[in-house]
Design a protein around this motif. Sequence first.
Motif, PDB file in Angstrom:
ATOM      1  N   MET A 117       0.857  -1.205   0.000  1.00  0.00           N
ATOM      2  CA  MET A 117       0.000   0.000   0.000  1.00  0.00           C
ATOM      3  C   MET A 117       0.892   1.253   0.000  1.00  0.00           C
ATOM      4  SD  MET A 117      -3.075  -0.168  -0.460  1.00  0.00           S
ATOM      5  CE  MET A 117      -4.191   1.173  -0.094  1.00  0.00           C
ATOM      6  N   ASN A 118       0.651   2.290  -0.739  1.00  0.00           N
ATOM      7  CA  ASN A 118       1.498   3.501  -0.822  1.00  0.00           C
ATOM      8  C   ASN A 118       0.638   4.751  -0.725  1.00  0.00           C
ATOM      9  OD1 ASN A 118       0.181   3.419  -3.248  1.00  0.00           O
ATOM     10  ND2 ASN A 118       1.889   2.453  -4.249  1.00  0.00           N
ATOM     11  N   GLU A 119      -0.356   4.746   0.291  1.00  0.00           N
ATOM     12  CA  GLU A 119      -1.288   5.857   0.364  1.00  0.00           C
ATOM     13  C   GLU A 119      -0.595   7.164   0.669  1.00  0.00           C
ATOM     14  OE1 GLU A 119      -0.932   3.264   3.795  1.00  0.00           O
ATOM     15  OE2 GLU A 119      -2.049   2.984   1.961  1.00  0.00           O
ATOM     16  N   LYS A 120       0.631   7.103   1.158  1.00  0.00           N
ATOM     17  CA  LYS A 120       1.269   8.374   1.500  1.00  0.00           C
ATOM     18  C   LYS A 120       1.803   9.069   0.252  1.00  0.00           C
ATOM     19  CE  LYS A 120       0.733   8.379   5.889  1.00  0.00           C
ATOM     20  NZ  LYS A 120      -0.673   8.030   5.515  1.00  0.00           N
ATOM     21  N   LYS A 121       1.946   8.315  -0.807  1.00  0.00           N
ATOM     22  CA  LYS A 121       2.567   8.906  -2.002  1.00  0.00           C
ATOM     23  C   LYS A 121       1.645   9.949  -2.620  1.00  0.00           C
ATOM     24  CE  LYS A 121       6.182   6.031  -3.766  1.00  0.00           C
ATOM     25  NZ  LYS A 121       6.590   5.111  -4.832  1.00  0.00           N
ATOM     26  N   LYS A 122       2.241  11.050  -3.049  1.00  0.00           N
ATOM     27  CA  LYS A 122       1.456  12.125  -3.667  1.00  0.00           C
ATOM     28  C   LYS A 122       1.638  12.110  -5.174  1.00  0.00           C
ATOM     29  CE  LYS A 122       1.799  15.593  -0.018  1.00  0.00           C
ATOM     30  NZ  LYS A 122       2.686  16.743   0.257  1.00  0.00           N
ATOM     31  N   PHE A 123       0.549  12.355  -5.872  1.00  0.00           N
ATOM     32  CA  PHE A 123       0.646  12.470  -7.326  1.00  0.00           C
ATOM     33  C   PHE A 123       0.012  13.773  -7.787  1.00  0.00           C
ATOM     34  CE2 PHE A 123      -3.590  11.903  -9.182  1.00  0.00           C
ATOM     35  CZ  PHE A 123      -4.321  11.509  -8.074  1.00  0.00           C
ATOM     36  N   ALA A 124       0.466  14.259  -8.946  1.00  0.00           N
ATOM     37  CA  ALA A 124      -0.126  15.461  -9.536  1.00  0.00           C
ATOM     38  C   ALA A 124      -0.215  15.262 -11.037  1.00  0.00           C
ATOM     39  CB  ALA A 124       0.708  16.688  -9.212  1.00  0.00           C
ATOM     40  N   ILE A 125      -1.276  15.764 -11.622  1.00  0.00           N
ATOM     41  CA  ILE A 125      -1.464  15.619 -13.064  1.00  0.00           C
ATOM     42  C   ILE A 125      -1.430  16.989 -13.728  1.00  0.00           C
ATOM     43  CG2 ILE A 125      -3.009  14.838 -14.902  1.00  0.00           C
ATOM     44  CD1 ILE A 125      -3.989  12.655 -13.238  1.00  0.00           C
ATOM     45  N   GLU A 156      -7.933   6.463 -10.776  1.00  0.00           N
ATOM     46  CA  GLU A 156      -7.202   5.186 -10.611  1.00  0.00           C
ATOM     47  C   GLU A 156      -6.140   5.311  -9.512  1.00  0.00           C
ATOM     48  OE1 GLU A 156      -9.849   3.813 -12.772  1.00  0.00           O
ATOM     49  OE2 GLU A 156      -8.271   2.446 -12.016  1.00  0.00           O
ATOM     50  N   TYR A 157      -5.433   6.429  -9.466  1.00  0.00           N
ATOM     51  CA  TYR A 157      -4.414   6.636  -8.413  1.00  0.00           C
ATOM     52  C   TYR A 157      -5.085   6.738  -7.043  1.00  0.00           C
ATOM     53  CZ  TYR A 157      -0.519   7.461 -11.655  1.00  0.00           C
ATOM     54  OH  TYR A 157       0.467   7.297 -12.610  1.00  0.00           O
ATOM     55  N   LEU A 158      -6.203   7.460  -6.992  1.00  0.00           N
ATOM     56  CA  LEU A 158      -6.894   7.628  -5.697  1.00  0.00           C
ATOM     57  C   LEU A 158      -7.366   6.275  -5.173  1.00  0.00           C
ATOM     58  CD1 LEU A 158      -8.933  10.851  -6.579  1.00  0.00           C
ATOM     59  CD2 LEU A 158      -7.053  10.711  -4.916  1.00  0.00           C
ATOM     60  N   LYS A 159      -7.868   5.425  -6.103  1.00  0.00           N
ATOM     61  CA  LYS A 159      -8.326   4.080  -5.716  1.00  0.00           C
ATOM     62  C   LYS A 159      -7.173   3.275  -5.097  1.00  0.00           C
ATOM     63  CE  LYS A 159     -11.625   3.253  -9.362  1.00  0.00           C
ATOM     64  NZ  LYS A 159     -11.580   2.583 -10.668  1.00  0.00           N
ATOM     65  N   LYS A 160      -5.957   3.567  -5.554  1.00  0.00           N
ATOM     66  CA  LYS A 160      -4.771   2.825  -5.066  1.00  0.00           C
ATOM     67  C   LYS A 160      -4.175   3.468  -3.824  1.00  0.00           C
ATOM     68  CE  LYS A 160      -3.505  -0.703  -7.777  1.00  0.00           C
ATOM     69  NZ  LYS A 160      -2.799  -1.941  -7.427  1.00  0.00           N
ATOM     70  N   GLY A 161      -4.866   4.506  -3.291  1.00  0.00           N
ATOM     71  CA  GLY A 161      -4.428   5.090  -2.028  1.00  0.00           C
ATOM     72  C   GLY A 161      -3.450   6.237  -2.166  1.00  0.00           C
ATOM     73  N   TYR A 162      -3.216   6.700  -3.406  1.00  0.00           N
ATOM     74  CA  TYR A 162      -2.343   7.878  -3.569  1.00  0.00           C
ATOM     75  C   TYR A 162      -3.127   9.122  -3.173  1.00  0.00           C
ATOM     76  CZ  TYR A 162       0.977   5.151  -6.431  1.00  0.00           C
ATOM     77  OH  TYR A 162       1.891   4.241  -6.881  1.00  0.00           O
ATOM     78  N   ARG A 163      -2.372  10.205  -2.866  1.00  0.00           N
ATOM     79  CA  ARG A 163      -3.073  11.469  -2.524  1.00  0.00           C
ATOM     80  C   ARG A 163      -2.792  12.472  -3.634  1.00  0.00           C
ATOM     81  NH1 ARG A 163      -1.715  14.286   2.178  1.00  0.00           N
ATOM     82  NH2 ARG A 163       0.198  13.117   2.447  1.00  0.00           N
ATOM     83  N   GLN A 164      -3.857  13.151  -4.090  1.00  0.00           N
ATOM     84  CA  GLN A 164      -3.680  14.093  -5.193  1.00  0.00           C
ATOM     85  C   GLN A 164      -3.235  15.447  -4.664  1.00  0.00           C
ATOM     86  OE1 GLN A 164      -6.947  14.350  -7.952  1.00  0.00           O
ATOM     87  NE2 GLN A 164      -5.660  15.347  -9.510  1.00  0.00           N
ATOM     88  N   THR A 165      -2.271  16.036  -5.357  1.00  0.00           N
ATOM     89  CA  THR A 165      -1.867  17.393  -5.015  1.00  0.00           C
ATOM     90  C   THR A 165      -1.853  18.214  -6.290  1.00  0.00           C
ATOM     91  OG1 THR A 165      -0.219  18.764  -3.905  1.00  0.00           O
ATOM     92  CG2 THR A 165       0.628  16.934  -5.223  1.00  0.00           C
ATOM     93  N   THR A 166      -1.553  19.492  -6.186  1.00  0.00           N
ATOM     94  CA  THR A 166      -1.609  20.347  -7.375  1.00  0.00           C
ATOM     95  C   THR A 166      -0.287  20.266  -8.139  1.00  0.00           C
ATOM     96  OG1 THR A 166      -0.773  22.163  -6.066  1.00  0.00           O
ATOM     97  CG2 THR A 166      -3.182  21.985  -6.256  1.00  0.00           C
ATOM     98  N   PRO A 167      -0.318  20.512  -9.455  1.00  0.00           N
ATOM     99  CA  PRO A 167       0.895  20.403 -10.279  1.00  0.00           C
ATOM    100  C   PRO A 167       2.047  21.302  -9.812  1.00  0.00           C
ATOM    101  CG  PRO A 167      -1.044  20.537 -11.649  1.00  0.00           C
ATOM    102  CD  PRO A 167      -1.511  20.798 -10.251  1.00  0.00           C
TER     103      PRO A 167
END
Length: 421
Positions: free
Chosen positions: A1-9, A27-38
């Motif tokens: 699980m990598n819910e702490k990882k942040k992604f931005a699009i 898809e990233y949110l479903k995998k436990g990633y957290r969305q942040t701003t670009p």
Amino acid sequence: MNEKKKFAIVTLGCKLNYAESASMAREYLKKGYRQTTPSAKADVYIINTCSVTEHADKKSRQAIRKVLRQNPDAYVVVTGCSAQLRPKVLGQMEGVGALLGTGYRDRVVDVTEQGQKGTVLLGPCHADGRFFPAYSAVGNRKDRTRAFLKVQDGCDYRCTYCTVPLARGKSRNISIHEVVKQAEEIAASGVKEIVLTGVNTGDFGKTTGETFLELLEALSGVSGIARYRVSSVEPNLLTEEIIRFIAETENFLPHFHLPLQSGSVEILKKMRRRYHPQLFKERIRYIRSLLPYAFIGVDVIAGFPGETEEDFFQTYNLLKEVSPSFLHVFPFSLRPGTRAAELPVSERIKDNVITERTNQLSQLSDVLYTLFMQANKGRKEEVLFEGRASGGKMHGYTRNYIRVERPYDEAKINTIEKILL
Ligand code: SF4
């Protein structure tokens, strides 16, 4: 699980790209990633590129360099039309982790999880009918009133100035049943307005034996969606039946977007467009006969190779005559790999002439838009209030796409109200 990882699009280009970015985000949110701003520091960046013009390719490369400056250790996934058309250029950029063609957006999370530098997934994006379903409504503040819903992808036309078929492959779509299911998901998220989008949207049904009109009829019954806007439809595919359906159906809005590109028969032939200027005129007149206050946006290209003064004024005068509401004016941009690029250099129009013609059409657009606004003055229209505007105001759009501002009232966001223009 990598819910702490942040992604931005980072998304460049058209509504379709925005819908696809939102689906990749889910898809990233479903995998436990957290969305942040670009602009924030993230562990993973996804760059959804555009390649409609040389400038768009350049902006895509700039976006890649920018996120790598923000976090040189980030895993960077590059996808979208520029990735599909310029894999060598983008693949060689320092720091790019993975390059995914337009047929592989459904693999972004897998590739990220593997985290292999130099991953490349490319190929004909329509292989075995591949279709990446997408819509942009993830419930965050920005997306909570209007959603882009992708109903079709790819194009079988071969307009000589266009690279889109090379980037997005053959015309294809999912079934009406699946589109309706997605519209119901969007309605369940509280969104009231859907913008139907695609590459050649009016060509919907190619791979399922259904028709665009049948799609609109099915969608009109989805409860909770008060408004549908149909994005660009080719004039030869925007039939009188479809126009009549939109005019007679309460939740389909009087908002049309038609690509004309040129008003000259000769230039339309050189562009390999599939209609005559007369048909275009008839479509506009038919819309106006049923919906006198409809918003009609028209795409037009200035300076296509071989365009004489005479050709240009045929375009200019046709637009003056049919008087649409707004012009999207594009200075001709030579794209490698297109037939227009093979036309004799002697036929190319000088940059200063392209600029002059672009300015003339933009000025005409200002005049047409002012006439459109004046014609709507004093009328009552329904507005869907969307969100905050500057100066303590909120904004929204009328059914016929006029932007309206009123003093901010949180309770009115995502509500529809009749107002006097
Ligand atoms: S219809 Fe023509 S301009 Fe539009 S995407 Fe297809 S080839 Fe390009």
